[in-house]
Design an enzyme around this catalytic site. Structure first.
Site, short mmCIF file in Angstrom:
data_model
loop_
_atom_site.label_atom_id
_atom_site.label_comp_id
_atom_site.label_asym_id
_atom_site.label_seq_id
_atom_site.Cartn_x
_atom_site.Cartn_y
_atom_site.Cartn_z
N SER A 1 0.84 -1.20 0.00
CA SER A 1 0.00 0.00 0.00
C SER A 1 0.87 1.24 0.00
O SER A 1 2.00 1.24 0.50
CB SER A 1 -0.90 0.03 1.24
OG SER A 1 -1.57 1.27 1.38
N TYR B 1 -2.52 -0.17 10.19
CA TYR B 1 -2.57 -0.62 8.80
C TYR B 1 -1.29 -0.23 8.07
O TYR B 1 -0.69 -1.05 7.35
CB TYR B 1 -3.79 0.00 8.12
CG TYR B 1 -4.03 -0.44 6.69
CD1 TYR B 1 -4.63 -1.66 6.41
CD2 TYR B 1 -3.66 0.37 5.62
CE1 TYR B 1 -4.87 -2.06 5.11
CE2 TYR B 1 -3.89 -0.02 4.31
CZ TYR B 1 -4.49 -1.24 4.06
OH TYR B 1 -4.72 -1.64 2.76
#
Length: 329
Positions: free
Chosen positions: A224, A237
């Site tokens: 990501s 995250y």
């Protein structure tokens, strides 16, 4: 320096400053003429036009059903023509029922691969993805379960081999994401859920698959942009995605002597159920608008990167790399 030289230099400086102002005046005039409209237009760079914010305000219940998302994510890549890049391969894709996973499943099938999709409990989405893969002329096995559990991950690999005789490609894509605006609100249960889904799941499946993979196989992890630059509201995250990037690089060196390549794709904002099941409805409406593209990516815009990294025709000399697909910096 003589007075004459000083005067000459001052005159040259004045002349340059005047030239700077003239150039500035031209740009000021252009900016005034354009107004703010140029800043509002989202560039369209794809084979077809993609939706731009604002989107309808919506908030999905975890883990998020693609069938409930408006506008519907674009996953079918109608202008993408397969060329047997994955002909005869067998691919296992986690989070394969929706979002990026669904788009990857469709293109892998279009490139000739048999597909296994692993999902949590979104049967409606999984059934649709299965039909999409079969529409491409390839078989699809659907397995429901929790990637946080080592036994399940090993069982998913065994089911894949039982159905298709081998495993050539693993796409680690399943993820848990939930924001916390204040760091102190990130409790242990929330932290554990993120760590175990995003890191344990990748580790368990990679370990199970690597034992069965032959030379020429590939593992593609989903990282990501948050693992590259962080996100203040997604601390856990971001931490896991940075860990996935490091895991990718370390594992690539470990598995290369066995002929197994390991790479990762690092997406920016993508229009999938993951974020509407995380963000508040108002934030979902503006999702992706802060990128240079002024919109989120659609899943079909990510899927070719997964084809590229899985195919030995395209990326046989690439391992340990993180491929950002983030809509510009």
């Amino acid at each position: 320096m003589t007075q004459a030289n000083l005067s000459r230099h001052e005159a040259a400086g004045d002349k340059t400053a005047k030239r700077h102002r003239e150039i500035q005046a031209k740009i000021d005039k252009i900016d005034k003429h354009k107004g703010s409209s140029a800043k509002k237009n989202a560039p369209q760079t794809g084979a077809r036009a993609y939706p731009v914010p604002p989107f309808p305000k919506q908030h999905l219940k975890k883990p998020g059903l693609e069938a409930e998302l408006t506008p519907a994510p674009m996953y079918d890549a109608p202008y993408y023509e397969g060329s047997k890049k994955l002909d005869g391969k067998v691919a296992l894709i986690t989070g394969g029922d929706s979002g990026i996973g669904r788009a990857v499943a469709v293109l892998y099938a279009r490139e000739g691969a048999s597909v296994v999709i692993v999902h949590l409990d979104e049967e409606r989405d999984a059934d649709k993805t299965k039909k999409l893969v079969e529409k491409e002329g390839r078989p699809c096995l659907v397995i429901a379960g929790d990637v946080r559990k080592r036994d399940f991950c090993h069982d998913a690999v065994e089911q894949t081999i039982k159905a298709f005789g081998k495993i050539d490609i693993l796409v680690n894509n399943a993820a848990f994401q939930l924001h916390t605006d204040d760091f102190e609100d990130l409790d242990e249960q929330h932290f554990d859920e993120t760590i175990k889904t995003n890191l344990y799941g990748y580790f368990f499946l990679a370990q199970a698959a690597a034992r069965k993979m032959k030379p020429g196989s590939a593992i593609v992890n989903t990282g990501s942009v948050t693992g590259l630059v962080g996100s203040k509201n997604l601390i856990d995250y971001s931490m896991t995605k940075g860990g996935i990037h490091a895991f990718t690089r370390a594992l690539s060196g470990n598995l290369l002597p066995r002929g197994i390549r390991v790479n990762a794709v690092a997406p920016g904002p993508v229009w999938t159920p993951l974020n509407p099941a995380d963000k508040e409805a108002g934030d979902v409406s503006k999702f992706g608008s802060d990128t240079p593209m002024k919109r989120p990516a659609q899943p079909e815009e990510l899927a070719p990167a997964y084809v590229f990294l899985a195919s030995s025709h395209c990326s046989s000399y690439i391992t340990g790399e993180i491929l950002p697909v983030v809509g510009g910096y």
